[in-house]
Design an enzyme around this catalytic site. Sequence first.
Site, mmCIF file in Angstrom:
data_model
loop_
_atom_site.group_PDB
_atom_site.id
_atom_site.type_symbol
_atom_site.label_atom_id
_atom_site.label_comp_id
_atom_site.label_asym_id
_atom_site.label_seq_id
_atom_site.Cartn_x
_atom_site.Cartn_y
_atom_site.Cartn_z
ATOM 1 N N ARG A 289 -11.124 0.822 15.040
ATOM 2 C CA ARG A 289 -11.505 1.492 13.780
ATOM 3 C C ARG A 289 -12.355 0.507 12.977
ATOM 4 O O ARG A 289 -13.397 0.082 13.453
ATOM 5 C CB ARG A 289 -10.251 1.970 13.046
ATOM 6 C CG ARG A 289 -9.479 2.987 13.901
ATOM 7 C CD ARG A 289 -8.492 3.796 13.111
ATOM 8 N NE ARG A 289 -7.584 2.966 12.327
ATOM 9 C CZ ARG A 289 -6.417 3.365 11.860
ATOM 10 N NH1 ARG A 289 -6.011 4.590 12.088
ATOM 11 N NH2 ARG A 289 -5.663 2.567 11.162
ATOM 12 N N TYR B 31 14.782 31.802 3.744
ATOM 13 C CA TYR B 31 13.592 32.516 4.231
ATOM 14 C C TYR B 31 13.636 32.692 5.742
ATOM 15 O O TYR B 31 14.036 31.783 6.472
ATOM 16 C CB TYR B 31 12.330 31.718 3.902
ATOM 17 C CG TYR B 31 11.892 31.773 2.466
ATOM 18 C CD1 TYR B 31 11.495 32.974 1.870
ATOM 19 C CD2 TYR B 31 11.841 30.612 1.697
ATOM 20 C CE1 TYR B 31 11.074 33.006 0.547
ATOM 21 C CE2 TYR B 31 11.421 30.633 0.385
ATOM 22 C CZ TYR B 31 11.030 31.832 -0.182
ATOM 23 O OH TYR B 31 10.617 31.860 -1.485
ATOM 24 N N LYS C 93 0.848 -1.206 0.000
ATOM 25 C CA LYS C 93 0.000 0.000 0.000
ATOM 26 C C LYS C 93 0.878 1.249 0.000
ATOM 27 O O LYS C 93 2.085 1.172 0.249
ATOM 28 C CB LYS C 93 -0.909 -0.025 1.231
ATOM 29 C CG LYS C 93 -0.147 0.077 2.546
ATOM 30 C CD LYS C 93 -1.045 -0.066 3.753
ATOM 31 C CE LYS C 93 -0.220 0.000 5.026
ATOM 32 N NZ LYS C 93 -1.028 -0.259 6.223
ATOM 33 N N MET D 103 10.718 25.186 -0.780
ATOM 34 C CA MET D 103 9.924 24.207 -1.509
ATOM 35 C C MET D 103 10.800 23.330 -2.404
ATOM 36 O O MET D 103 10.576 22.126 -2.531
ATOM 37 C CB MET D 103 8.866 24.922 -2.362
ATOM 38 C CG MET D 103 7.859 23.974 -2.984
ATOM 39 S SD MET D 103 6.678 24.786 -4.061
ATOM 40 C CE MET D 103 5.744 25.771 -2.910
HETATM 41 C C1 LIG Z 1 -0.135 -1.228 6.835
HETATM 42 C C2 LIG Z 1 -0.652 -2.492 7.383
HETATM 43 C C3 LIG Z 1 0.235 -3.539 7.690
HETATM 44 C C4 LIG Z 1 1.739 -3.387 7.626
HETATM 45 O O1 LIG Z 1 2.172 -2.693 8.767
HETATM 46 P P1 LIG Z 1 3.751 -2.539 9.083
HETATM 47 O O2 LIG Z 1 3.778 -1.901 10.413
HETATM 48 O O3 LIG Z 1 4.286 -1.669 8.010
HETATM 49 O O4 LIG Z 1 4.323 -3.892 9.042
HETATM 50 C C5 LIG Z 1 -0.315 -4.729 8.107
HETATM 51 N N1 LIG Z 1 -1.650 -4.885 8.226
HETATM 52 C C6 LIG Z 1 -2.522 -3.901 7.963
HETATM 53 C C7 LIG Z 1 -3.979 -4.142 8.121
HETATM 54 C C8 LIG Z 1 -2.058 -2.668 7.539
HETATM 55 O O5 LIG Z 1 -2.922 -1.683 7.281
#
Ligand SMILES: *Cc1c(COP(=O)(O)O)cnc(C)c1O
Length: 369
Positions: A132, A258, A36, A306
């Site tokens: 959640r 800046y 992800k 930036m």
């Molecule tokens: C992002 C995520 C992981 C991975 O987590 P890490 O701490 O990067 O190993 C595992 N399970 C779920 C449901 C996640 O959202």
Amino acid sequence: MYRPTVAEIDLAAIRDNLRAIRACTPPMTQVIGVVKGDAYGHGAARIAAVLEQEQVRLLAVATPDEAVELRESGITAEILVLGHSPADFVPYAVMNNVALTTVNQATTAMYGAVAGTHTVRLHYNVDTGMGRAGVLADNATEQILRSATVPHVGIVGLYSHFACAESDPKFTVLQAARFAVVVQELRARGLQPAMVHLANSAGMFTSPGVMLDGVRPGILLYGCPPVPTPTCSVRPVLSLRTELEMVKELPEGHGIGYGRTFITDRPTRMALIPIGYADGYLRALSNTARVILRGRFAPVVGRISMDVCAIDVTDIPAARAGDPVTLIGKQDGLSITVGELAELMGTISYEVLTGISKRVPRIYIDRRT
Ligand SMILES: *Cc1c(COP(=O)(O)O)cnc(C)c1O
């Protein structure tokens, strides 16, 4: 590509890290490749391709669009969407071997209703303490059993997610115990999902028996362990590099950048590097970070803008335009870790990695080929 600022991704390190992770998981435990957030900023398509080559059979993404991106890049391994998927994604999911996360009876019924004549593959998320998404562990068994009778859905997976595996081992053990109860109750009632998975990177090291059918390491795969992992040695995958753009002499008492937050206290050789907060090199690093140049550390001086920032190279007299500079990674025997930068930014390595913006080209190297 005219700007020398790049994120260099070492695919050999991904392979080695996957091997290291496999070596510290039980033989029957699958490693789910978490890609992800554009593979934590490393580029999801390329990382997924390497994982697929290495026989990773399930890849996890957060959003439906991330799943589509992987399919369009030619990835054929099964994909699990960890976050919410809307009803109109279900036809794509059933046609393209994408499994979805369900969190309650209503969502499951909604997915079943739009699956057409196909079966939508679902992993049930159980909330054991994250608070959640997911069905609360206390209500999970009944709801999951009822969900399993919905036409056109297959509950193929069951998972939960740790809230504080890196910081609270006691609560993590409690979460694992709550999850085990749900798994046991479901089994006793005849429901046996093909894959039961629980641990993220930090969770893998909390208690024996936590690895189950699958583990979901993300940050560990990218070589930034969230906890010390003596039994599982991984190395960083990403290096952030650029080159000196120009060097200039400034007199004592001259401001830099800046807000004039840095005033030279001696005649100073100032050098510019073409990276700024639009690249993810955050303003919080102003006057605090350092970079590697010609075997020395050079401090960032003044505000990070930036697109550019300044470093003090007074003590590196040989420095000249075109010199290679490393902001994350190793150079000349010195190293700057993502964790160090995260600490300076007041955040975690995840945010540093995913914050490296689209403007920074990802360059892939493979030390093995
Ligand atoms: C992002 C995520 C992981 C991975 O987590 P890490 O701490 O990067 O190993 C595992 N399970 C779920 C449901 C996640 O959202």
